[in-house]
Design a protein around this motif. Structure first.
Motif: not given
Length: 86
Positions: A26-30, A32-40, A56-70
């Motif tokens: 709930g604290r993630l930006r909308d 980022d939350r949508l990306l995380f839930l879509s993928h995981h 690009p998929p590679e930029s999403l990979k980096v974003s997901l890495f950062r989202i998971r760390a957060a």
């Protein structure tokens, strides 16, 4: 990982881990939350997410890495806070 396990539908009453994940999601930006839930949670590939998010998929990979760390940091903090309060 703990996040992937927590994203799966809970099998019973919510526990502290699931509540912490829900709070932290709930604290993630909308977007980022949508990306995380879509993928995981929904199992979309990076390529599929790339089409939806027009990135690009590679930029999403980096974003997901950062989202998971957060999320890991947030969940750890939430669980520590709950332990202190109980």
């Amino acid at each position: 990982s703990i996040i992937e396990n927590l994203v799966a539908e809970p099998k019973g009453p919510p526990n502290a881990d699931v509540e912490a994940l829900q709070t932290c999601l709930g604290r993630l930006r909308d977007k980022d939350r949508l990306l995380f839930l879509s993928h995981h949670q929904h199992g979309k590939s990076l390529r599929e997410c790339g089409k939806v998010f027009e990135r690009p998929p590679e930029s999403l990979k980096v974003s997901l890495f950062r989202i998971r760390a957060a999320l890991r940091r947030c969940i750890t903090s939430q669980l520590a806070l709950e332990q202190v309060q109980s």
